[in-house]
Design a protein around this motif. Sequence first.
Motif, PDB file in Angstrom:
ATOM      1  N   LEU A   6       0.847  -1.184   0.000  1.00  0.00           N
ATOM      2  CA  LEU A   6       0.000   0.000   0.000  1.00  0.00           C
ATOM      3  C   LEU A   6       0.885   1.236   0.000  1.00  0.00           C
ATOM      4  CD1 LEU A   6      -2.589  -1.040   2.736  1.00  0.00           C
ATOM      5  CD2 LEU A   6      -2.857  -1.226   0.272  1.00  0.00           C
ATOM      6  N   ASP A   7       0.523   2.238  -0.788  1.00  0.00           N
ATOM      7  CA  ASP A   7       1.292   3.474  -0.764  1.00  0.00           C
ATOM      8  C   ASP A   7       0.790   4.368   0.358  1.00  0.00           C
ATOM      9  OD1 ASP A   7      -1.053   4.647  -1.651  1.00  0.00           O
ATOM     10  OD2 ASP A   7      -0.394   4.800  -3.727  1.00  0.00           O
ATOM     11  N   ARG A   8       1.304   5.588   0.420  1.00  0.00           N
ATOM     12  CA  ARG A   8       0.959   6.490   1.530  1.00  0.00           C
ATOM     13  C   ARG A   8      -0.517   6.867   1.542  1.00  0.00           C
ATOM     14  NH1 ARG A   8       6.152  10.667   1.437  1.00  0.00           N
ATOM     15  NH2 ARG A   8       7.735   9.104   2.013  1.00  0.00           N
ATOM     16  N   ASP A   9      -1.164   6.794   0.390  1.00  0.00           N
ATOM     17  CA  ASP A   9      -2.593   7.084   0.301  1.00  0.00           C
ATOM     18  C   ASP A   9      -3.444   5.835   0.517  1.00  0.00           C
ATOM     19  OD1 ASP A   9      -2.104   9.787  -0.291  1.00  0.00           O
ATOM     20  OD2 ASP A   9      -1.801   9.305  -2.412  1.00  0.00           O
ATOM     21  N   LYS A  10      -2.787   4.746   0.968  1.00  0.00           N
ATOM     22  CA  LYS A  10      -3.443   3.463   1.194  1.00  0.00           C
ATOM     23  C   LYS A  10      -4.077   2.912  -0.074  1.00  0.00           C
ATOM     24  CE  LYS A  10      -4.253   3.984   6.150  1.00  0.00           C
ATOM     25  NZ  LYS A  10      -5.223   3.923   7.257  1.00  0.00           N
ATOM     26  N   GLU A  11      -3.423   3.170  -1.190  1.00  0.00           N
ATOM     27  CA  GLU A  11      -3.831   2.596  -2.458  1.00  0.00           C
ATOM     28  C   GLU A  11      -2.986   1.351  -2.728  1.00  0.00           C
ATOM     29  OE1 GLU A  11      -3.395   5.626  -5.338  1.00  0.00           O
ATOM     30  OE2 GLU A  11      -4.903   6.947  -4.449  1.00  0.00           O
ATOM     31  N   LEU A  12      -3.627   0.327  -3.210  1.00  0.00           N
ATOM     32  CA  LEU A  12      -2.961  -0.948  -3.449  1.00  0.00           C
ATOM     33  C   LEU A  12      -2.118  -0.871  -4.715  1.00  0.00           C
ATOM     34  CD1 LEU A  12      -2.818  -3.884  -2.366  1.00  0.00           C
ATOM     35  CD2 LEU A  12      -4.704  -4.422  -3.910  1.00  0.00           C
ATOM     36  N   ARG A  13      -0.809  -1.080  -4.575  1.00  0.00           N
ATOM     37  CA  ARG A  13       0.093  -0.976  -5.725  1.00  0.00           C
ATOM     38  C   ARG A  13       0.379  -2.336  -6.368  1.00  0.00           C
ATOM     39  NH1 ARG A  13      -1.222   3.183  -7.441  1.00  0.00           N
ATOM     40  NH2 ARG A  13       0.468   2.945  -8.957  1.00  0.00           N
ATOM     41  N   TYR A  14       0.423  -3.389  -5.577  1.00  0.00           N
ATOM     42  CA  TYR A  14       0.535  -4.726  -6.137  1.00  0.00           C
ATOM     43  C   TYR A  14       0.018  -5.735  -5.123  1.00  0.00           C
ATOM     44  CZ  TYR A  14       4.789  -5.538  -3.339  1.00  0.00           C
ATOM     45  OH  TYR A  14       5.673  -5.688  -2.305  1.00  0.00           O
ATOM     46  N   PHE A  15      -0.275  -6.930  -5.607  1.00  0.00           N
ATOM     47  CA  PHE A  15      -0.801  -7.990  -4.756  1.00  0.00           C
ATOM     48  C   PHE A  15      -0.267  -9.315  -5.275  1.00  0.00           C
ATOM     49  CE2 PHE A  15      -3.978 -11.072  -3.326  1.00  0.00           C
ATOM     50  CZ  PHE A  15      -4.173 -10.682  -2.013  1.00  0.00           C
ATOM     51  N   VAL A  16       0.294 -10.132  -4.379  1.00  0.00           N
ATOM     52  CA  VAL A  16       0.846 -11.431  -4.748  1.00  0.00           C
ATOM     53  C   VAL A  16       0.051 -12.519  -4.036  1.00  0.00           C
ATOM     54  CG1 VAL A  16       2.878 -12.919  -4.752  1.00  0.00           C
ATOM     55  CG2 VAL A  16       3.151 -10.453  -5.049  1.00  0.00           C
ATOM     56  N   LEU A  17      -0.472 -13.448  -4.787  1.00  0.00           N
ATOM     57  CA  LEU A  17      -1.155 -14.630  -4.249  1.00  0.00           C
ATOM     58  C   LEU A  17      -0.294 -15.833  -4.599  1.00  0.00           C
ATOM     59  CD1 LEU A  17      -3.586 -16.175  -3.056  1.00  0.00           C
ATOM     60  CD2 LEU A  17      -4.599 -16.120  -5.342  1.00  0.00           C
ATOM     61  N   THR A  18       0.175 -16.562  -3.592  1.00  0.00           N
ATOM     62  CA  THR A  18       1.160 -17.597  -3.849  1.00  0.00           C
ATOM     63  C   THR A  18       1.050 -18.729  -2.839  1.00  0.00           C
ATOM     64  OG1 THR A  18       3.562 -18.020  -3.938  1.00  0.00           O
ATOM     65  CG2 THR A  18       2.823 -16.301  -2.460  1.00  0.00           C
ATOM     66  N   SER A  19       1.680 -19.838  -3.166  1.00  0.00           N
ATOM     67  CA  SER A  19       1.779 -20.964  -2.237  1.00  0.00           C
ATOM     68  C   SER A  19       3.011 -20.840  -1.346  1.00  0.00           C
ATOM     69  CB  SER A  19       1.842 -22.282  -3.026  1.00  0.00           C
ATOM     70  OG  SER A  19       3.003 -22.318  -3.840  1.00  0.00           O
ATOM     71  N   ALA A  20       3.828 -19.816  -1.566  1.00  0.00           N
ATOM     72  CA  ALA A  20       5.090 -19.666  -0.842  1.00  0.00           C
ATOM     73  C   ALA A  20       4.904 -18.920   0.474  1.00  0.00           C
ATOM     74  CB  ALA A  20       6.102 -18.922  -1.719  1.00  0.00           C
ATOM     75  N   ASN A  21       5.182 -19.594   1.582  1.00  0.00           N
ATOM     76  CA  ASN A  21       5.142 -18.909   2.866  1.00  0.00           C
ATOM     77  C   ASN A  21       6.488 -18.242   3.125  1.00  0.00           C
ATOM     78  OD1 ASN A  21       6.770 -21.071   3.462  1.00  0.00           O
ATOM     79  ND2 ASN A  21       5.260 -22.132   4.724  1.00  0.00           N
ATOM     80  N   LEU A  22       6.626 -17.601   4.267  1.00  0.00           N
ATOM     81  CA  LEU A  22       7.873 -16.898   4.587  1.00  0.00           C
ATOM     82  C   LEU A  22       8.898 -17.887   5.119  1.00  0.00           C
ATOM     83  CD1 LEU A  22       6.594 -13.580   6.214  1.00  0.00           C
ATOM     84  CD2 LEU A  22       7.753 -13.852   4.016  1.00  0.00           C
ATOM     85  N   SER A  23       9.573 -18.553   4.223  1.00  0.00           N
ATOM     86  CA  SER A  23      10.571 -19.531   4.623  1.00  0.00           C
ATOM     87  C   SER A  23      11.683 -19.567   3.586  1.00  0.00           C
ATOM     88  CB  SER A  23       9.951 -20.932   4.759  1.00  0.00           C
ATOM     89  OG  SER A  23       9.538 -21.406   3.485  1.00  0.00           O
ATOM     90  N   THR A  24      12.857 -19.991   4.013  1.00  0.00           N
ATOM     91  CA  THR A  24      13.963 -20.131   3.070  1.00  0.00           C
ATOM     92  C   THR A  24      13.716 -21.276   2.098  1.00  0.00           C
ATOM     93  OG1 THR A  24      15.130 -21.512   4.693  1.00  0.00           O
ATOM     94  CG2 THR A  24      15.663 -19.158   4.655  1.00  0.00           C
ATOM     95  N   ALA A  25      12.924 -22.272   2.522  1.00  0.00           N
ATOM     96  CA  ALA A  25      12.602 -23.377   1.612  1.00  0.00           C
ATOM     97  C   ALA A  25      11.825 -22.871   0.407  1.00  0.00           C
ATOM     98  CB  ALA A  25      11.808 -24.448   2.348  1.00  0.00           C
ATOM     99  N   ALA A  26      10.954 -21.894   0.629  1.00  0.00           N
ATOM    100  CA  ALA A  26      10.111 -21.387  -0.447  1.00  0.00           C
ATOM    101  C   ALA A  26      10.791 -20.286  -1.263  1.00  0.00           C
ATOM    102  CB  ALA A  26       8.802 -20.857   0.128  1.00  0.00           C
ATOM    103  N   TRP A  27      11.487 -19.382  -0.597  1.00  0.00           N
ATOM    104  CA  TRP A  27      12.073 -18.221  -1.277  1.00  0.00           C
ATOM    105  C   TRP A  27      13.554 -18.399  -1.590  1.00  0.00           C
ATOM    106  CZ3 TRP A  27       8.939 -14.570  -3.200  1.00  0.00           C
ATOM    107  CH2 TRP A  27       7.641 -14.505  -2.681  1.00  0.00           C
ATOM    108  N   GLY A  28      14.182 -19.371  -0.973  1.00  0.00           N
ATOM    109  CA  GLY A  28      15.575 -19.641  -1.291  1.00  0.00           C
ATOM    110  C   GLY A  28      16.559 -19.131  -0.250  1.00  0.00           C
ATOM    111  N   GLN A  29      17.757 -19.646  -0.312  1.00  0.00           N
ATOM    112  CA  GLN A  29      18.822 -19.280   0.619  1.00  0.00           C
ATOM    113  C   GLN A  29      20.137 -19.151  -0.155  1.00  0.00           C
ATOM    114  OE1 GLN A  29      19.712 -22.266   3.567  1.00  0.00           O
ATOM    115  NE2 GLN A  29      20.406 -20.746   5.051  1.00  0.00           N
ATOM    116  N   LEU A  30      20.820 -18.044   0.041  1.00  0.00           N
ATOM    117  CA  LEU A  30      22.099 -17.841  -0.613  1.00  0.00           C
ATOM    118  C   LEU A  30      23.152 -18.745   0.018  1.00  0.00           C
ATOM    119  CD1 LEU A  30      22.141 -13.960  -1.029  1.00  0.00           C
ATOM    120  CD2 LEU A  30      21.960 -15.658  -2.848  1.00  0.00           C
TER     121      LEU A  30
END
Length: 215
Positions: free
Chosen positions: A54-78
């Motif tokens: 959301l930007d400062r005016d609380k307008e939606l700038r993008y939206f991601v719908l995914t099966s990936a949760n917040l984990s290194t298994a899903a997003w990767g690890q360097l």
Amino acid sequence: DDVRNSAEGYAAGGSLCFPAKNNKPFLKPHFCRWNATRSGRNHLMPHIKTYSCLDRDKELRYFVLTSANLSTAAWGQLQKHDSQLFIRSFEIGCLYVPDCYAAYLQHKHHGFYLTDLPIRQTSGTIKRNLRPCQGTRDQESKHSNQENSNEKKIQFEILYHDQSNPFTSSNLTTKTKIVFPIPMDIVNVTKYDQNDQPWLWDLNYTAPDLYGMQY
């Protein structure tokens, strides 16, 4: 309590994959109460993973719908001195941005939805979307008259996409409002207070749920 009093009781907690070891103190200020009354899903616990901006005016700038949760298994690890990115799990998702979503609304396949959920409440059948499956534009116009009242009751988030106006000599850019179907609140949400605790699926809960069960 949200899980305990949900439509499935404690069984719904199986879709909320959050173990106690991941419940770090720095996370709680970012937690918000689940609220999906706008779509009739407030008592249905989510397994949805979404990311939005959301930007400062609380307008939606993008939206991601995914099966990936917040984990290194899903997003990767360097690894190997940041020379490679190792990803353990295959995930899939959709990125919605205003310009692309505006184009989709004009696409010939717009309106292809799943059927409604066969669940009856006092307010009627819970709908997966604002409109049921449509075929031709003539059929869509018939549905629009019947469902205007539903669209007024259920307010979704708003995206704006910039669109140049070819009919002006200065080629001005205007904002076009787009209604985007998000089933839960992401604006004016209720933050956790000091008494709120997140659901941890590897703990025991003795208070009986809607079906008199413990967890």
